[in-house]
Design an enzyme around this catalytic site. Sequence first.
Site, PDB file in Angstrom:
ATOM      1  N   HIS A  27       0.838  -1.193   0.000  1.00  0.00           N
ATOM      2  CA  HIS A  27       0.000   0.000   0.000  1.00  0.00           C
ATOM      3  C   HIS A  27       0.867   1.234   0.000  1.00  0.00           C
ATOM      4  O   HIS A  27       2.012   1.229   0.464  1.00  0.00           O
ATOM      5  CB  HIS A  27      -0.934   0.016   1.217  1.00  0.00           C
ATOM      6  CG  HIS A  27      -0.269   0.368   2.514  1.00  0.00           C
ATOM      7  ND1 HIS A  27      -0.102   1.656   2.941  1.00  0.00           N
ATOM      8  CD2 HIS A  27       0.269  -0.417   3.483  1.00  0.00           C
ATOM      9  CE1 HIS A  27       0.501   1.663   4.116  1.00  0.00           C
ATOM     10  NE2 HIS A  27       0.741   0.412   4.475  1.00  0.00           N
ATOM     11  N   CYS A  28       0.320   2.299  -0.605  1.00  0.00           N
ATOM     12  CA  CYS A  28       0.986   3.593  -0.560  1.00  0.00           C
ATOM     13  C   CYS A  28       0.165   4.508   0.344  1.00  0.00           C
ATOM     14  O   CYS A  28      -0.459   4.035   1.293  1.00  0.00           O
ATOM     15  CB  CYS A  28       1.149   4.177  -1.962  1.00  0.00           C
ATOM     16  SG  CYS A  28      -0.399   4.336  -2.878  1.00  0.00           S
ATOM     17  N   ALA A  29       0.104   5.783   0.057  1.00  0.00           N
ATOM     18  CA  ALA A  29      -0.561   6.714   0.964  1.00  0.00           C
ATOM     19  C   ALA A  29      -2.068   6.553   0.972  1.00  0.00           C
ATOM     20  O   ALA A  29      -2.723   6.833   1.980  1.00  0.00           O
ATOM     21  CB  ALA A  29      -0.206   8.159   0.586  1.00  0.00           C
ATOM     22  N   ARG A  31      -3.848   3.889  -1.384  1.00  0.00           N
ATOM     23  CA  ARG A  31      -4.425   2.756  -2.105  1.00  0.00           C
ATOM     24  C   ARG A  31      -3.685   1.450  -1.838  1.00  0.00           C
ATOM     25  O   ARG A  31      -2.484   1.440  -1.595  1.00  0.00           O
ATOM     26  CB  ARG A  31      -4.471   3.047  -3.608  1.00  0.00           C
ATOM     27  CG  ARG A  31      -3.131   3.300  -4.261  1.00  0.00           C
ATOM     28  CD  ARG A  31      -3.285   3.710  -5.719  1.00  0.00           C
ATOM     29  NE  ARG A  31      -3.646   5.103  -5.872  1.00  0.00           N
ATOM     30  CZ  ARG A  31      -3.917   5.685  -7.037  1.00  0.00           C
ATOM     31  NH1 ARG A  31      -3.865   4.984  -8.138  1.00  0.00           N
ATOM     32  NH2 ARG A  31      -4.239   6.960  -7.097  1.00  0.00           N
TER      33      ARG A  31
END
Length: 650
Positions: A27-29, A31
């Site tokens: 995961h990123c910030a 999604r």
Amino acid sequence: MEYAVSTTRQGHYQGVGGSENIVSVVHCATRLRFKLKDLALADSEVLKAHSGVIMVVVSGGQFQVVIGNHVNEVWQAVRQQQGGREVRSAPMENPPSENLFNRLIDIISGIFTPFLGVMAGSGILKGLLALCVTCGWLQSDSGTYKIWYAASDALFYFFPLVLGYTAGKKFGGSPFLTMAIGGALAHPLMIEAFNASQQTDASTVWFLGIPVTFLNYSASVMPIIFAAWVSCWLEKRCGKILPGAVKNFFTPLICLMITVPLTFLLIGPAATWLSQALAHGYQAIYTLAPWLAGAVIGGIWQACVIFGLHWGLVPLMINNLAVLGYDTLMPLVLPAVMGQVGASLGVMLRTRDAQLKVLAGSGTTAGLFGITEPAVYGVTLPHRRPFIFGCVGGALGSAVTGFCGASGYSFGLASIFSLAQFIPPAGIDSTVWGAALGVLLALLVSLALTFIAGLPVATSDKISPPSSASTASEDPLIAFSPAQRPTASEAGRSDILLAPLSGKVVALDKVADATFASGLLGSGAAIVPCDEAVLAPFHGEVASLFVTRHALGLISDSGIEVLIHVGLDTVKLNGQYFTAHVKPGERIKPGDLLLTFDRKAIINAGFDLTTPVMISNSEDFSQVVTLTDSDTIHAGAPFLGVHQEPEESQ
């Protein structure tokens, strides 16, 4: 978010094709980024229909589920379901072929997303320290400054270790082994050897008779990524050749003995040369026309973010910082972000829809801190024009920022805090003011354009409902055939939709599903049915019919698009208890039977039968209102009013 968490607790992964279809997920910030064995097995519509999911995007070989600020909680829930293990299944026996670009985007995002939040926080802290020194609030030789600077710089200084760990995981090897290789690159003995090699009288250092060229690999990016790939390749080969009794310790031994020297002798110098070529090549292009580079980046950046393609540029920003000591790309991104913030703010100030106003307000707040997905997916993109105006404002602001030569001196998410990261070591100068001007211009231009022309103009607060005694045959706008239907006049046009069901009327914002209640799928109202038939609300045709027969889309002869969704979460019934009486493309007139359903069976199965009736293209009209003040309604009675201003007033 609640749906996503509860789904993982039940052990079900229907939206991504089942847990066995997951190769990996990071995961990123905002999604979750799934790598799936078979994208065809995923069902994005199932995910989009739930309140915890903002949007689903398939790009760069990844199935990306946009969650928002709660993404880490959802990811942790997925890990918890897996017993705390890394969310990574067995490799595919016959992996699908991917083009080189998709594979590159997948590799880059897989390596950098795990520590993106820490990297952004470190960059912001660096910027704030620079601001404190410039304003005289801190001295660079004070203990307070040194401790905070160490906190902000540690991640970047020891980049080879962090990248070694994440690259090892991405390439399918032992992350601790590749982290050890990264540690060798940043080891004090190697840094000391590099410093000694800078002396003119320094003697040549040899490794098994081969001369070694020492470079400073602290804060470097590419050398450890290439070295990690080599180590993982070698590790897999050793795992196949060595006997099980010895491979657990002989494999790391062989990888360290071969990969570390190979990195100092060949991989490191080659990767460093490539890093410098990329940095200087970008800088050369930027120098030719910085304003044009700004306009292009500011205009297309947010579109790249939607599809996850911006990951192709993130390593370039980090590489610029490592090679040049500054980066001119990130300052061009900030106005693009603020353009969407301005557009979302314009929607909030212009709209009279309470739900949209709240949604736009939260999107604006999140965008100021660098998270634009709520604003883009929830506000600007669904209404199209605000998104375009946000990109226009971003292009103009980034052009000004590029023209003024702004640079960033630490990495972080493009947010309101980024201006502090643009302060040069010598203090605030014209480049910082130029960046601030570009940000302000992007925000104001997108705000003004959206406020003026981003949404259809509404001159009245409410459409007067017809008399309760009127019927479908008496209302001219319903009874007219397509040939007889009046066109827009100086007074505009009002169309009336009949109720497709009989039952209790519920305001859309009271529906127990945030996706419908938020108005993301359109304005309208809902009915809790007391009978078992769905009737046509106007003259038009059936635009679509869900395979599960629980919902259908209609389009009127005057261009009104309507979605009728019988019940909440009834897609899970897979068509059971529903019968369709029409097909896509079939002509309809008011009162025609569209669907029937077994009301009692659906309720006994535990489903909420609240049926949203929404104008899917409500952004094309100036107003959508409910035409009844009663708590109940009969099928065929006036239900929704849709008003269109004349073209000359748009």
